[in-house]
Design a protein around this motif. Structure first.
Motif, PDB file in Angstrom:
ATOM      1  N   ARG A  82      10.775   2.347  17.625  1.00  0.00           N
ATOM      2  CA  ARG A  82       9.918   2.906  16.759  1.00  0.00           C
ATOM      3  C   ARG A  82       8.633   3.294  17.274  1.00  0.00           C
ATOM      4  O   ARG A  82       8.096   2.228  17.936  1.00  0.00           O
ATOM      5  CB  ARG A  82       9.944   2.256  15.210  1.00  0.00           C
ATOM      6  N   ILE A  84       4.542   3.235  17.068  1.00  0.00           N
ATOM      7  CA  ILE A  84       3.656   2.691  16.358  1.00  0.00           C
ATOM      8  C   ILE A  84       2.459   3.651  16.355  1.00  0.00           C
ATOM      9  O   ILE A  84       1.806   3.866  17.363  1.00  0.00           O
ATOM     10  CB  ILE A  84       3.173   1.462  16.781  1.00  0.00           C
ATOM     11  N   HIS A  87      -4.034   3.084  14.430  1.00  0.00           N
ATOM     12  CA  HIS A  87      -4.681   3.053  13.071  1.00  0.00           C
ATOM     13  C   HIS A  87      -6.080   3.045  13.403  1.00  0.00           C
ATOM     14  O   HIS A  87      -6.520   1.891  14.106  1.00  0.00           O
ATOM     15  CB  HIS A  87      -4.268   2.030  12.361  1.00  0.00           C
ATOM     16  N   PHE A  91      -8.308  -3.016   8.500  1.00  0.00           N
ATOM     17  CA  PHE A  91      -6.902  -3.765   8.277  1.00  0.00           C
ATOM     18  C   PHE A  91      -6.801  -4.565   7.075  1.00  0.00           C
ATOM     19  O   PHE A  91      -7.935  -5.432   6.950  1.00  0.00           O
ATOM     20  CB  PHE A  91      -6.533  -4.329   9.529  1.00  0.00           C
ATOM     21  N   VAL A 129       1.269  -4.752   2.874  1.00  0.00           N
ATOM     22  CA  VAL A 129       0.274  -4.202   3.695  1.00  0.00           C
ATOM     23  C   VAL A 129      -0.311  -3.246   3.314  1.00  0.00           C
ATOM     24  O   VAL A 129       0.237  -2.032   2.809  1.00  0.00           O
ATOM     25  CB  VAL A 129       1.188  -3.764   4.948  1.00  0.00           C
ATOM     26  N   GLY A 132      -3.145  -0.555   8.029  1.00  0.00           N
ATOM     27  CA  GLY A 132      -3.037  -0.738   9.398  1.00  0.00           C
ATOM     28  C   GLY A 132      -1.610  -0.976   9.490  1.00  0.00           C
ATOM     29  O   GLY A 132      -0.935  -1.322   8.659  1.00  0.00           O
ATOM     30  N   HIS A 133      -1.406  -1.529  10.759  1.00  0.00           N
ATOM     31  CA  HIS A 133       0.170  -1.689  11.388  1.00  0.00           C
ATOM     32  C   HIS A 133      -0.156  -3.028  11.779  1.00  0.00           C
ATOM     33  O   HIS A 133      -0.975  -3.463  12.566  1.00  0.00           O
ATOM     34  CB  HIS A 133       0.564  -0.981  12.310  1.00  0.00           C
ATOM     35  N   TRP A 134       0.900  -4.165  11.607  1.00  0.00           N
ATOM     36  CA  TRP A 134       0.757  -5.648  11.858  1.00  0.00           C
ATOM     37  C   TRP A 134       1.618  -6.223  12.637  1.00  0.00           C
ATOM     38  O   TRP A 134       3.097  -5.405  12.320  1.00  0.00           O
ATOM     39  CB  TRP A 134       0.397  -6.396  10.490  1.00  0.00           C
ATOM     40  N   TYR A 148       7.579  -6.050  13.005  1.00  0.00           N
ATOM     41  CA  TYR A 148       6.514  -5.186  12.719  1.00  0.00           C
ATOM     42  C   TYR A 148       6.427  -4.570  11.334  1.00  0.00           C
ATOM     43  O   TYR A 148       7.243  -4.470  10.488  1.00  0.00           O
ATOM     44  CB  TYR A 148       7.115  -4.101  13.414  1.00  0.00           C
ATOM     45  N   ARG A 150       4.689  -2.003   8.786  1.00  0.00           N
ATOM     46  CA  ARG A 150       3.970  -0.866   8.215  1.00  0.00           C
ATOM     47  C   ARG A 150       3.127  -1.037   6.804  1.00  0.00           C
ATOM     48  O   ARG A 150       3.865  -1.551   6.254  1.00  0.00           O
ATOM     49  CB  ARG A 150       4.661   0.469   8.533  1.00  0.00           C
ATOM     50  N   PRO A 151       2.321  -0.097   6.582  1.00  0.00           N
ATOM     51  CA  PRO A 151       1.768  -0.281   5.145  1.00  0.00           C
ATOM     52  C   PRO A 151       3.058  -0.141   4.174  1.00  0.00           C
ATOM     53  O   PRO A 151       3.914   0.796   4.431  1.00  0.00           O
ATOM     54  CB  PRO A 151       0.975   1.121   5.129  1.00  0.00           C
ATOM     55  N   ARG A 172      -3.044  -7.770  14.118  1.00  0.00           N
ATOM     56  CA  ARG A 172      -3.308  -6.455  13.738  1.00  0.00           C
ATOM     57  C   ARG A 172      -2.739  -5.738  15.124  1.00  0.00           C
ATOM     58  O   ARG A 172      -3.138  -6.316  16.167  1.00  0.00           O
ATOM     59  CB  ARG A 172      -4.686  -6.315  13.731  1.00  0.00           C
TER      60      ARG A 172
END
Length: 176
Positions: A82, A84, A87, A91, A129, A132-134, A148, A150-151, A172
């Motif tokens: 995937r 990413i 962003h 966050f 979320v 941001g991506h965490w 992983y 995502r929002p 983050r």
């Protein structure tokens, strides 16, 4: 927006047939029967050892992975990946002690290396979320298996095939 690009190779040291990918790929077996090395030319990717973004997850940033299985302690080949998206901006994530947003909760806007030390939380079973991506890690200090995020709303990590996993640290995913 800068696109990510990852090239997968059948054999170690970038040998054999290759497959170039610039987006999500739910099942690589239609392109390569096996994959033992890869190069991330741009962006960041999550790779998975099962099709459809299932199984163990690994984070890869720009670089060459001549033998990623031994480097990352993976037992199986990459089967899906995937991209990413990068962003820019703040966050925000809210973590909850129990499933379905129950129990103690805390809002994070930066990395947290240990939820036990920082929030006196000894478990995190759901999260929301917002921005941001965490990456969430099983152990403190960003170690162990990861997931992983995502929002979106994640009501139960167990229902996502993460049973028995506890998340103890969060980071983050920043543009490097």
């Amino acid at each position: 927006m800068t696109m990510g690009k990852i090239i997968f190779y059948e054999d170690r040291n970038f040998q054999g047939r290759s497959y170039e990918c610039m987006s999500d790929c739910s099942d690589m077996s239609s392109y390569l029967s096996r994959c033992h090395s890869c190069k991330v030319e741009s962006g960041c990717f999550m790779v998975y050892d099962r099709p459809n973004y299932m199984g163990n997850q690994y984070f890869m940033r720009r670089g060459e992975y001549a033998d990623y299985m031994s480097m990352m302690g993976m037992r199986d080949c990459i089967r899906s990946c995937r991209m990413i998206p990068m962003h820019r901006g703040q966050f925000r994530m809210k973590i909850y002690e129990r499933e379905n947003f129950g129990g103690q909760s805390h809002e994070l806007m930066d990395d947290c290396d240990n939820i036990m030390d920082r929030y006196r939380m000894n478990d995190c079973q759901s999260c929301h979320v917002m921005d941001g991506h965490w990456l969430m890690y099983e152990q403190p200090n960003y170690r162990g298996r990861m997931m992983y995020m995502r929002p979106g709303e994640y009501r139960s990590f167990r229902d996502m095939g993460m049973s028995g996993m506890r998340f103890m640290s969060m980071k983050r995913i920043m543009d490097m």
